[in-house]
Design a protein around this motif. Structure first.
Motif, PDB file in Angstrom:
ATOM      1  N   VAL A 482       6.192  -2.483  55.937  1.00 38.52           N
ATOM      2  CA  VAL A 482       6.388  -3.843  56.434  1.00 38.52           C
ATOM      3  C   VAL A 482       5.254  -4.228  57.376  1.00 38.52           C
ATOM      4  O   VAL A 482       4.884  -3.461  58.272  1.00 38.52           O
ATOM      5  CB  VAL A 482       7.741  -3.966  57.162  1.00 38.52           C
ATOM      6  CG1 VAL A 482       7.916  -5.369  57.740  1.00 38.52           C
ATOM      7  CG2 VAL A 482       8.890  -3.632  56.214  1.00 38.52           C
ATOM      8  N   LEU A 483       4.704  -5.430  57.173  1.00 38.83           N
ATOM      9  CA  LEU A 483       3.672  -5.944  58.067  1.00 38.83           C
ATOM     10  C   LEU A 483       4.324  -6.315  59.396  1.00 38.83           C
ATOM     11  O   LEU A 483       5.249  -7.130  59.443  1.00 38.83           O
ATOM     12  CB  LEU A 483       3.010  -7.170  57.440  1.00 38.83           C
ATOM     13  CG  LEU A 483       1.883  -7.830  58.240  1.00 38.83           C
ATOM     14  CD1 LEU A 483       0.695  -6.888  58.378  1.00 38.83           C
ATOM     15  CD2 LEU A 483       1.455  -9.133  57.574  1.00 38.83           C
ATOM     16  N   SER A 485       3.316  -8.063  61.881  1.00 43.51           N
ATOM     17  CA  SER A 485       3.133  -9.439  62.336  1.00 43.51           C
ATOM     18  C   SER A 485       3.929 -10.439  61.494  1.00 43.51           C
ATOM     19  O   SER A 485       4.022 -11.616  61.851  1.00 43.51           O
ATOM     20  CB  SER A 485       1.647  -9.815  62.311  1.00 43.51           C
ATOM     21  OG  SER A 485       1.124  -9.711  61.002  1.00 43.51           O
ATOM     22  N   ASN A 486       4.486  -9.981  60.367  1.00 44.09           N
ATOM     23  CA  ASN A 486       5.304 -10.842  59.508  1.00 44.09           C
ATOM     24  C   ASN A 486       6.211  -9.939  58.682  1.00 44.09           C
ATOM     25  O   ASN A 486       5.801  -9.374  57.673  1.00 44.09           O
ATOM     26  CB  ASN A 486       4.426 -11.696  58.587  1.00 44.09           C
ATOM     27  CG  ASN A 486       5.238 -12.698  57.779  1.00 44.09           C
ATOM     28  OD1 ASN A 486       6.438 -12.525  57.553  1.00 44.09           O
ATOM     29  ND2 ASN A 486       4.587 -13.752  57.313  1.00 44.09           N
ATOM     30  N   HIS A 487       7.447  -9.792  59.118  1.00 45.31           N
ATOM     31  CA  HIS A 487       8.355  -8.819  58.511  1.00 45.31           C
ATOM     32  C   HIS A 487       8.774  -9.183  57.095  1.00 45.31           C
ATOM     33  O   HIS A 487       9.440  -8.395  56.426  1.00 45.31           O
ATOM     34  CB  HIS A 487       9.598  -8.644  59.381  1.00 45.31           C
ATOM     35  CG  HIS A 487       9.303  -8.038  60.706  1.00 45.31           C
ATOM     36  ND1 HIS A 487      10.269  -7.813  61.677  1.00 45.31           N
ATOM     37  CD2 HIS A 487       8.134  -7.604  61.255  1.00 45.31           C
ATOM     38  CE1 HIS A 487       9.714  -7.286  62.747  1.00 45.31           C
ATOM     39  NE2 HIS A 487       8.411  -7.148  62.511  1.00 45.31           N
ATOM     40  N   ARG A 488       8.379 -10.348  56.611  1.00 40.86           N
ATOM     41  CA  ARG A 488       8.701 -10.739  55.237  1.00 40.86           C
ATOM     42  C   ARG A 488       7.587 -10.357  54.261  1.00 40.86           C
ATOM     43  O   ARG A 488       7.735 -10.553  53.060  1.00 40.86           O
ATOM     44  CB  ARG A 488       8.965 -12.248  55.163  1.00 40.86           C
ATOM     45  CG  ARG A 488      10.245 -12.670  55.870  1.00 40.86           C
ATOM     46  CD  ARG A 488      10.389 -14.174  55.944  1.00 40.86           C
ATOM     47  NE  ARG A 488      11.669 -14.557  56.531  1.00 40.86           N
ATOM     48  CZ  ARG A 488      12.748 -14.902  55.836  1.00 40.86           C
ATOM     49  NH1 ARG A 488      12.691 -14.931  54.519  1.00 40.86           N
ATOM     50  NH2 ARG A 488      13.879 -15.222  56.433  1.00 40.86           N
ATOM     51  N   MET A 489       6.495  -9.832  54.790  1.00 38.36           N
ATOM     52  CA  MET A 489       5.381  -9.369  53.964  1.00 38.36           C
ATOM     53  C   MET A 489       5.430  -7.846  53.887  1.00 38.36           C
ATOM     54  O   MET A 489       5.485  -7.163  54.916  1.00 38.36           O
ATOM     55  CB  MET A 489       4.048  -9.818  54.562  1.00 38.36           C
ATOM     56  CG  MET A 489       2.826  -9.425  53.732  1.00 38.36           C
ATOM     57  SD  MET A 489       2.700 -10.384  52.209  1.00 38.36           S
ATOM     58  CE  MET A 489       1.652  -9.322  51.216  1.00 38.36           C
ATOM     59  N   MET A 490       5.438  -7.315  52.670  1.00 35.27           N
ATOM     60  CA  MET A 490       5.563  -5.871  52.486  1.00 35.27           C
ATOM     61  C   MET A 490       4.483  -5.368  51.540  1.00 35.27           C
ATOM     62  O   MET A 490       3.924  -6.123  50.754  1.00 35.27           O
ATOM     63  CB  MET A 490       6.954  -5.518  51.942  1.00 35.27           C
ATOM     64  CG  MET A 490       8.090  -6.016  52.823  1.00 35.27           C
ATOM     65  SD  MET A 490       9.714  -5.638  52.143  1.00 35.27           S
ATOM     66  CE  MET A 490      10.752  -6.592  53.284  1.00 35.27           C
ATOM     67  N   CYS A 511      11.450  -1.076  50.611  1.00 37.54           N
ATOM     68  CA  CYS A 511      11.308  -2.536  50.614  1.00 37.54           C
ATOM     69  C   CYS A 511      12.630  -3.210  50.265  1.00 37.54           C
ATOM     70  O   CYS A 511      13.028  -4.193  50.897  1.00 37.54           O
ATOM     71  CB  CYS A 511      10.215  -2.962  49.633  1.00 37.54           C
ATOM     72  SG  CYS A 511       8.536  -2.491  50.115  1.00 37.54           S
ATOM     73  N   LEU A 512      13.298  -2.690  49.267  1.00 33.86           N
ATOM     74  CA  LEU A 512      14.571  -3.277  48.846  1.00 33.86           C
ATOM     75  C   LEU A 512      15.629  -3.128  49.930  1.00 33.86           C
ATOM     76  O   LEU A 512      16.470  -4.021  50.122  1.00 33.86           O
ATOM     77  CB  LEU A 512      15.031  -2.624  47.547  1.00 33.86           C
ATOM     78  CG  LEU A 512      16.115  -3.356  46.745  1.00 33.86           C
ATOM     79  CD1 LEU A 512      15.726  -4.805  46.478  1.00 33.86           C
ATOM     80  CD2 LEU A 512      16.388  -2.623  45.436  1.00 33.86           C
TER      81      LEU A 512
END
Length: 680
Positions: A482-483, A485-490, A511-512
């Motif tokens: 997980v990034l 700085s942006n937890h929605r980017m993996m 990720c899932l």
């Protein structure tokens, strides 16, 4: 161009912000589909395939249990893939229709990891081959077919295109003609999931831009469809809640500019250390031979057959191409290693002819811990010298304490220096950095002291460097895929792993787990503490610390040549390697539990029976190279792929590997491809 992309994004964003959900119609009447999180999965290589497999596996299990709440949490996934079928870089060059010199694996490639370390619990090799034993090391296409068939075991339409057309037996079917495993094709279709498929794949679709809109909290994916390299339709944009990069880390060839300039100019920018006695040329002359990268495989055979070849780099790519060059009858192969710690250096012996006078094998491959520093002999030779890292100039410089060597009459130089991720489509704030590209450092605790190990008696207590690198087992700014700085980017990207496919499969479940809420990220301060603890634990392992701590690297480099740690016969060398391997498998066990992975290896501190079996496999993988004996009767032809197959057993079924049908160097010489079909 970049301004055009930005303009297109702005236009499309305005037109779809209010109805982004309607861009993803579902083939089901289930109203829960309307509230599912939408995931953009970029890439349908092994990473993308594993994520789709994890999604289908969880859906099937939740349906079996009747867990409607769990089913509702599963995402709706759209996979974007530029090629016309799945496989990513595992597809050979001949399957890539977009351009030459891609990072795709070459047609004749064989795996350099035993299949037992790439086996999955839910679809074993024994099942895949119908009970037949096959060798530990498989050709590339055999392994790719296994990966795809595993995914298809969850449903025959797993690779259906977004239009609903199932291309699983068209664009990449291997049942045609001489293709492999035709008897296994389609036999695992009885376990398919329900008709409510939660994913679609857009093949022949190139993602042009990925941007995160902080106002809408959506990823804006700009893409276009192409065929035969030509754009088929105007660019479109869709919005998603999550974005997973599954495009791998082998997007673009990496060639060190300093070395390339040396070959083109004739002299190193670090300065020429050759003395008047050593250099009889008045001025530098550029190298006159062929220069390639390991991605230029269409030119490889012609560039090595009967030629004297230099491979720059000592990793798995150099090791593989050195052996392939011998198979293609290269006259001589020199592998140049900067650090002296790559896979090529670990080989105890290389094949070659027997000298009739001495009765000794004369290896066709020689490894030198040195890099080119000057072109000599009127552009046909290379002077090579040992290098060291200068922290002040932040560059590698020639080590004047070591005598240079001259490689004469070199026909071809091949850079085996790896690749960098092709993340050009991601906006800069969404890209990850590899460790070697990062300028981030960390500092060990003031009271840090390395635990006693086999090298302690000779090295003593080495004081850590003030600035320590992060290890190759981490990605700066990323925690558990997980990034930060942006937890929605993996990201599904392998590290410097001994078992990349298993690592990627675990990453898919991780990720899932975050998307479905089964796992949550720790607070930032806790992540920083956990990462530092991980780094300090790796500092306790000699074969990991040398990558992190320059002081320790220098101390190891001061050990004499032919030190006991360079071989395998000394028990202390085995002790060091066991410490290294146990740490890696322990970290794998920890990641499995964090990801809620359906296989358990125990804990990082205490491996269970399955974890210990995998640990033994890893040791066997390492020892199969180090145990190669230059004085044995078999040294003329033996490679690590010719290792005793009975020492490789499935940790799930106990099935042992079979021997190769011939010596590895004798396989595929007539241009055919070795296959392992079922017996009638």
């Amino acid at each position: 161009t970049e301004p055009n992309v930005e303009r297109k994004v702005a236009e499309l964003t305005k037109s779809i912000e209010t109805n982004s959900r309607m861009e993803h119609p579902m083939p089901s009447h289930d109203t829960s589909q309307l509230t599912r999180p939408l995931v953009a999965l970029i890439g349908c290589g092994p990473s993308g395939i594993f994520f789709l497999h994890a999604l289908a596996t969880q859906q099937r299990e939740l349906e079996r249990r009747g867990d409607t709440e769990g089913l509702a949490a599963l995402p709706r996934v759209t996979c974007f893939e530029a090629a016309d079928g799945p496989g990513g870089m595992w597809r050979s060059h001949s399957k890539d229709h977009s351009k030459e010199n891609t990072p795709n694996m070459y047609e004749a490639l064989w795996c350099n990891i035993p299949k037992e370390m790439m086996e999955f619990h839910d679809y074993t090799f024994e099942e895949h081959f119908g009970g037949r034993q096959v060798p530990a090391y498989l050709p590339r296409e055999c392994m790719l077919e296994y990966i795809k068939q595993r995914a298809q075991s969850r449903g025959p339409g797993v690779f259906a295109s977004a239009s609903g057309q199932d291309i699983s037996h068209e664009a990449f079917n291997v049942a045609e003609g001489k293709k492999i495993f035709d008897a296994c094709m389609g036999k695992k279709t009885q376990n398919h999931i329900s008709g409510n498929r939660l994913h679609s794949i857009k093949f022949q679709t190139r993602v042009r831009n990925v941007n995160y809109n902080s106002a809408t909290k959506k990823f804006e994916i700009l893409f276009d469809c192409s065929r035969g390299g030509k754009v088929k339709q105007e660019a479109s944009m869709e919005q998603y809640d999550y974005c997973i990069w599954a495009g791998g880390q082998h997007g673009k060839p990496r060639i060190p500019r300093q070395l390339l300039r040396l070959l083109r100019s004739g002299v190193s920018l670090t300065g020429d250390t050759s003395s008047d006695e050593e250099e009889d040329e008045d001025e530098a002359v550029p190298y006159k031979g062929t220069i390639l990268h390991s991605s230029h495989m269409s030119e490889f055979c012609a560039a090595v057959n009967g030629k004297r070849v230099v491979l720059i780099g000592d990793g798995g790519s150099a090791e593989d191409l050195a052996l392939y060059a011998v198979k293609q009858r290269a006259s001589m192969v020199y592998v140049l290693s900067r650090s002296g710690y790559g896979d090529s250096v670990d080989n105890g012996s290389w094949p070659g002819p027997v000298n009739s006078m001495t009765g000794k094998v004369e290896p066709k491959v020689k490894v030198h811990i040195a890099l080119p520093c000057r072109v000599v002999q009127n552009g046909t030779g290379l002077m090579c010298a040992a290098m060291f890292w200068n922290e002040e100039s932040e560059s590698y410089e020639i080590d004047d304490d070591e005598d240079p060597i001259v490689l004469e009459k070199i026909d071809t130089v091949i850079f085996c220096t790896g690749y960098v991720p092709n993340q050009d489509c991601l906006s800069p704030d969404l890209r990850f950095q590899r460790v070697e590209e990062s300028d981030e450092f960390w500092t060990a605790a003031a009271d840090f002291k390395m635990r006693r190990n086999a090298l302690t008696e000779e090295l003593g207590d080495v004081e850590p460097s003030e600035d320590l690198d992060f290890s190759a087992n981490t990605i700066p700014g990323v925690y558990q895929n997980v990034l930060l700085s942006n937890h929605r980017m993996m990201y599904m990207a392998e590290r410097a792993s001994e078992y990349p496919l298993l690592e990627l499969d675990i990453a898919a479940w991780q990720c899932l787990a975050y998307i479905t809420g089964k796992a949550t990220l720790p607070e930032k301060r806790d992540i920083e503490r956990i990462v530092k603890e991980q780094m300090e634990e790796e500092m306790q392992v000699p074969y990991l610390r040398w990558e992190i701590d320059m002081n320790y690297f220098d101390a190891i480099n001061e050990l004499p040549h032919n030190h006991w740690s360079d071989g395998w016969s000394d028990p202390r060398a085995k002790e060091l390697m066991e410490q290294y391997a146990r740490h890696l498998v322990g970290a794998l066990a920890r990641n499995m539990r964090n990801a809620k992975y359906p296989v358990d290896f125990g804990t990082a501190e205490t491996l269970n029976d399955l974890g210990n079996k995998f640990f033994q496999l890893l040791l066997r993988k390492i020892s199969s190279r180090r145990e190669l004996d230059p004085d044995s009767k078999e040294a003329e032809w033996r490679t690590y792929r010719d290792a005793d197959p009975l020492t490789f057993e499935s940790i799930y079924t106990g099935q042992a590997a079979a021997p190769l049908p011939k010596r590895w160097l004798e396989l595929d010489l007539d241009g055919s491809r070795t296959s392992f079909q079922l017996k009638n």
